[in-house]
Design an enzyme around this catalytic site. Structure first.
Site, short mmCIF file in Angstrom:
data_model
loop_
_atom_site.label_atom_id
_atom_site.label_comp_id
_atom_site.label_asym_id
_atom_site.label_seq_id
_atom_site.Cartn_x
_atom_site.Cartn_y
_atom_site.Cartn_z
N LYS A 1 18.10 -60.14 49.34
CA LYS A 1 18.48 -60.54 47.97
C LYS A 1 18.17 -62.02 47.83
CE LYS A 1 23.01 -61.54 46.00
NZ LYS A 1 24.37 -61.01 45.77
N LEU A 2 17.40 -62.34 46.80
CA LEU A 2 17.06 -63.75 46.55
C LEU A 2 17.90 -64.28 45.41
CD1 LEU A 2 13.14 -63.76 46.61
CD2 LEU A 2 14.75 -64.20 48.49
N LYS A 3 18.46 -65.45 45.61
CA LYS A 3 19.14 -66.14 44.52
C LYS A 3 18.05 -66.75 43.64
CE LYS A 3 23.52 -65.70 45.57
NZ LYS A 3 24.48 -65.08 44.63
N LYS B 1 33.06 -56.18 44.55
CA LYS B 1 33.68 -57.19 45.41
C LYS B 1 35.18 -57.04 45.18
CE LYS B 1 30.21 -60.87 45.06
NZ LYS B 1 29.84 -62.10 44.31
N GLY C 1 29.58 -59.79 48.64
CA GLY C 1 30.28 -60.64 49.59
C GLY C 1 30.50 -62.01 48.99
N GLU D 1 20.65 -58.86 39.36
CA GLU D 1 22.11 -59.00 39.32
C GLU D 1 22.51 -60.14 38.38
OE1 GLU D 1 23.56 -59.41 43.34
OE2 GLU D 1 25.57 -60.00 42.71
N ASN E 1 23.33 -65.13 39.07
CA ASN E 1 24.65 -65.77 38.85
C ASN E 1 24.73 -66.44 37.48
OD1 ASN E 1 24.49 -66.20 42.21
ND2 ASN E 1 26.40 -65.41 41.40
N ASP F 1 19.47 -62.19 42.31
CA ASP F 1 20.79 -62.48 41.74
C ASP F 1 20.74 -63.84 41.04
OD1 ASP F 1 23.46 -62.77 41.12
OD2 ASP F 1 24.20 -62.77 43.19
N SER G 1 21.88 -62.08 51.61
CA SER G 1 21.72 -62.87 50.40
C SER G 1 21.13 -64.22 50.79
CB SER G 1 23.08 -63.03 49.72
OG SER G 1 22.99 -63.86 48.59
N ASP H 1 27.82 -58.16 38.43
CA ASP H 1 28.73 -58.67 39.47
C ASP H 1 29.91 -59.33 38.73
OD1 ASP H 1 30.04 -60.24 41.38
OD2 ASP H 1 28.26 -61.22 42.16
O1 OSB Z 1 26.97 -63.76 43.51
O2 OSB Z 1 26.95 -62.40 45.11
C1 OSB Z 1 27.18 -63.53 44.68
C2 OSB Z 1 28.26 -65.83 47.55
C3 OSB Z 1 29.23 -66.57 46.92
C4 OSB Z 1 29.50 -66.34 45.60
C5 OSB Z 1 28.79 -65.38 44.88
C6 OSB Z 1 27.81 -64.63 45.51
C7 OSB Z 1 27.53 -64.87 46.87
C8 OSB Z 1 26.47 -64.21 47.60
C9 OSB Z 1 26.57 -64.18 49.10
O3 OSB Z 1 25.46 -63.76 47.09
C10 OSB Z 1 27.02 -62.87 49.62
C11 OSB Z 1 27.44 -62.94 51.07
O4 OSB Z 1 26.55 -62.99 51.93
O5 OSB Z 1 28.65 -62.97 51.34
MG MG Z 2 26.26 -61.94 42.66
#
Ligand code: OSB
Ligand code: MG
Length: 369
Positions: free
Chosen positions: A161-163, A263, A291, A214, A191, A189, A135, A239
């Site tokens: 995976k790109l935020k 998760k 994660g 995501e 969020n 992702d 990520s 998620d």
């Molecule tokens: O949305 O998946 C998520 C990390 C912290 C909180 C939310 C997310 C994440 C990650 C990192 O995307 C995943 C990892 O490498 O543990």
């Molecule tokens: Mg996520």
């Protein structure tokens, strides 16, 4: 098993590079560890709550308080507890799934170490290595993003995976797609950073051949995810929204999600995570292991979970060195884009207790019956 005491350990661990998402920029992890002392031995669990309530309503100090004030007293009312009984014992407490998961995992670790069974065997693992993705946070510039992604590709990660967030989406996705070539596995992702008004904008992502998008919209907004799933070709993956097996089944049946990020912390523990996996497998909905920047303690359990048959996509189960200069357990090392599922009893890893003490950000708290 009789729980004699619970220890709460709070640690501050720097990240090897800042991790920026649509909701926060993190430079370190505020880690809460739970150690249970029982009549059959000890076990550890890692709480995935973040320092602030920006990913979900939970946060580390809140989780510590729920464990201190509600969950540990509930465990002490019985002389015979088990990981399987924990959800029932904790059921008067609404929500606080990350806190519950940390305690349940510590119980499971103690119980399985005593029985000589690994997390993988107990969960139903069908493989001894799992495919890993990584990520990648929001970067100050496209050039820095490409340099970071190139490094991960060179290390062998099987999926990127790109935020993303409004203002950081089409351009980085186009640039990374070009870097990876048409076959490279790529997903995004958000969020929860978008709203239903962004559907036309998100449809532009269809041209980049993404595995999935995501959680574009807020946790409770299943309806907008249904609308998006109907409007775009890119599969929608939830998620934050998926907090129980019932919610997962509901979201699948209503067409809000066609892939699920599992998760364990978010759903109250590994037993619920396995139940969501089973429900998805039955409905042929692919899942992957998410994660929360876990140390080796949480990572060991995630890697074991990711070895179940429904986990057909690479997870956010990256190597220890993607996060930390040094890990709290033996490091997880990428080999051929995979991590090995720990084979020893319980989590299968050994907690480096001297590091737990050295990196403490608060005195250890002992909760006794
Ligand atoms: O949305 O998946 C998520 C990390 C912290 C909180 C939310 C997310 C994440 C990650 C990192 O995307 C995943 C990892 O490498 O543990
Ligand atoms: Mg996520």
């Amino acid at each position: 098993m009789r729980v004699e005491a619970l220890e709460l350990h709070r640690l501050a661990i720097p990240l090897v590079r800042p991790f920026e998402t649509s909701f926060a920029r993190q430079t370190g992890r505020d880690v809460l560890l739970v150690k249970v002392r029982t009549d059959v031995g000890e076990g550890w669990g890692e709480c995935v709550a973040m320092a602030d309530p920006y990913y979900s309503s939970e946060y580390v100090s809140g989780a510590a308080d729920v464990i201190r004030s509600y969950l540990s007293p509930a465990l002490f009312t019985s002389d015979d507890v088990s990981a399987e009984a924990a959800a029932g014992i904790f059921s008067p407490v609404v929500g606080h799934r990350m806190a519950k998961a940390a305690v349940e995992t510590a119980l499971l670790d103690a119980q399985l170490r005593a029985a000589g069974t690994s997390f993988g065997e107990y969960f139903g693992a069908v493989t001894d290595r799992v495919d890993c993705g990584v990520s990648v946070g929001i970067s100050p510039t496209i050039d820095e993003l490409l340099a970071e992604v190139s490094g991960y590709v060179a290390q062998g990660y099987k999926r990127i995976k790109l935020k993303i967030k409004p203002g950081w989406d089409l351009e980085p996705v186009a640039a990374v797609r070009e870097l990876l070539g048409p076959e490279g596995l790529l997903q995004v992702d958000a969020n929860t950073a978008y709203t239903i008004a962004d559907i036309d904008h998100l449809r532009v992502l269809d041209q980049y051949g993404l595995l999935l998008i995501e959680q574009p919209f807020v946790e409770e907004d299943i309806r907008s995810h249904i609308a998006l799933a109907r409007a775009i070709e890119t599969p929608v993956c939830l998620d934050e929204s998926i907090v129980t097996t019932e919610v997962a089944i509901d979201a699948i049946e209503r067409g809000a999600t066609s892939v699920i990020n599992i998760k364990a912390g978010r759903v109250g523990g590994y037993l619920e995570a396995v139940s969501i996996h089973d429900a998805c497998l039955e409905r042929t909905v692919p899942v992957w292991c998410g994660g929360m920047l876990e140390t080796g303690i949480g990572r060991a359990a995630n890697v074991a979970l990711a070895a179940l048959p429904g986990f057909t996509l690479p997870g956010d189960t990256s190597a220890s060195d993607r996060y930390f200069a040094e890990d709290l357990t033996e490091p997880f090392v990428l080999e051929g884009g995979q991590l090995a599922v720990p084979a020893g009893p319980g989590s299968g890893v050994t907690v480096r207790e001297e590091l737990v003490a050295d990196w403490a950000s608060a005195p250890m708290e002992m909760l006794r019956r």
